[in-house]
Write an enzyme that holds these catalytic residues in place. Structure first.
Site, PDB file in Angstrom:
ATOM      1  N   ASP A 120      39.266  -7.385 -48.638  1.00 10.72           N
ATOM      2  CA  ASP A 120      39.078  -8.809 -48.336  1.00 10.72           C
ATOM      3  C   ASP A 120      38.025  -9.431 -49.260  1.00 10.72           C
ATOM      4  O   ASP A 120      37.144  -8.733 -49.759  1.00 10.72           O
ATOM      5  CB  ASP A 120      38.557  -9.015 -46.911  1.00 10.72           C
TER       6      ASP A 120
HETATM    7  N1  URA Z   1      39.898  -3.685 -43.322  1.00 13.38           N
HETATM    8  C1  URA Z   1      39.465  -4.949 -43.316  1.00 13.38           C
HETATM    9  O1  URA Z   1      39.386  -5.580 -42.274  1.00 13.38           O
HETATM   10  N2  URA Z   1      39.125  -5.512 -44.483  1.00 13.38           N
HETATM   11  C2  URA Z   1      39.198  -4.871 -45.651  1.00 13.38           C
HETATM   12  O2  URA Z   1      38.873  -5.438 -46.692  1.00 13.38           O
HETATM   13  C3  URA Z   1      39.637  -3.549 -45.645  1.00 13.38           C
HETATM   14  C4  URA Z   1      39.989  -2.972 -44.461  1.00 13.38           C
END
Ligand code: URA
Length: 237
Positions: free
Chosen positions: A105
């Site tokens: 993310d």
């Molecule tokens: N899980 C999440 O919520 N975000 C990420 O970036 C990776 C795994």
């Protein structure tokens, strides 16, 4: 970048350098449509087209495997529609042919792999290989054992039951806690949703490992090449 014609032909797998010199002298090689018979002619890799027997010769790209420590506020795409910084901005132009393997993310930091090898990407991202990923999450509140147990057993997010995970508290702070979560799948925002589901929303999230490969002491925003052993490890999974 410039390169001698015979070296280019050898790199492209047409012939050994010696043999490539013969091809040039024998008039088998054209550059931009023009016959070249002089050894040592330099070509510009960005714009010159080389022909052998009137067929275009292309360099077989070398395979590269990169491990990046992604900072927050970078998108995991090659180009962002909103012009935000992308993980590609952290790599030199010579690595512009790679693509991210999976995704972190915008607000997640940590271990991200990038490569130009589609087989490698497939190995790591295909759900059937269920490669483990370890995350460190700072969460609001201090989760009870019973809540962590829900993460371990699997719980329902987005009408989907998560696979069994590992979860443990690393540190208890005044109002928050730092926990380590290991998952074997990788759905969209999965760790955030899992923590949200037990009532402990994520404050910050960092991935520290994929399989047996750890981020270790690689500084934030920096990258390194995977070793041959590390690439082999993933390819054998
Ligand atoms: N899980 C999440 O919520 N975000 C990420 O970036 C990776 C795994």
């Amino acid at each position: 970048m410039e390169m001698r014609l015979q070296k280019f032909l050898a790199k492209a797998g047409i012939a050994s350098r010696r043999k490539a010199e013969e091809y040039i002298l024998d008039g088998k090689i054209k550059v931009n449509g023009q016959l070249i018979t002089e050894l040592g002619t330099k070509i510009n890799l960005d714009k010159d087209l080389v022909y052998y027997n009137d067929k275009i010769v292309e360099l077989i790209p070398e395979k590269v495997y990169i491990l990046l420590n992604k900072p927050e506020k970078y998108v995991t795409t090659v180009k962002d529609q909103f012009n935000r910084p992308t993980v590609m901005d952290l790599l030199p132009p010579s690595l512009k042919g790679v693509h991210p393997v999976g995704r972190l993310d915008y607000n997640t930091s940590g271990l991200l792999l990038l490569t130009n090898d589609g087989d490698f990407t497939y190995k790591i991202t295909h759900p059937k290989h269920s490669i483990k990923k370890i995350y460190i999450a700072k969460v609001r509140g201090i989760p009870k054992e019973t809540s962590l147990e829900k993460l371990r057993k699997g719980l329902v997010i987005d009408n989907y039951k998560t696979a069994p995970a590992k979860a443990k508290i690393l540190r208890k702070l005044k109002n928050d806690a730092v926990i380590e979560i290991t998952i074997y799948e990788g759905r969209n925002r999965q760790v955030r949703k899992m923590c949200e589901a037990i009532g402990h929303p994520v404050i910050s999230l960092k991935r520290i490992a994929i399989g047996n490969i750890f981020l270790a002491n690689l500084p934030l925003g920096k990258y390194r090449n995977l070793t041959k052993e590390e690439v082999d490890y993933f390819m054998k999974l």
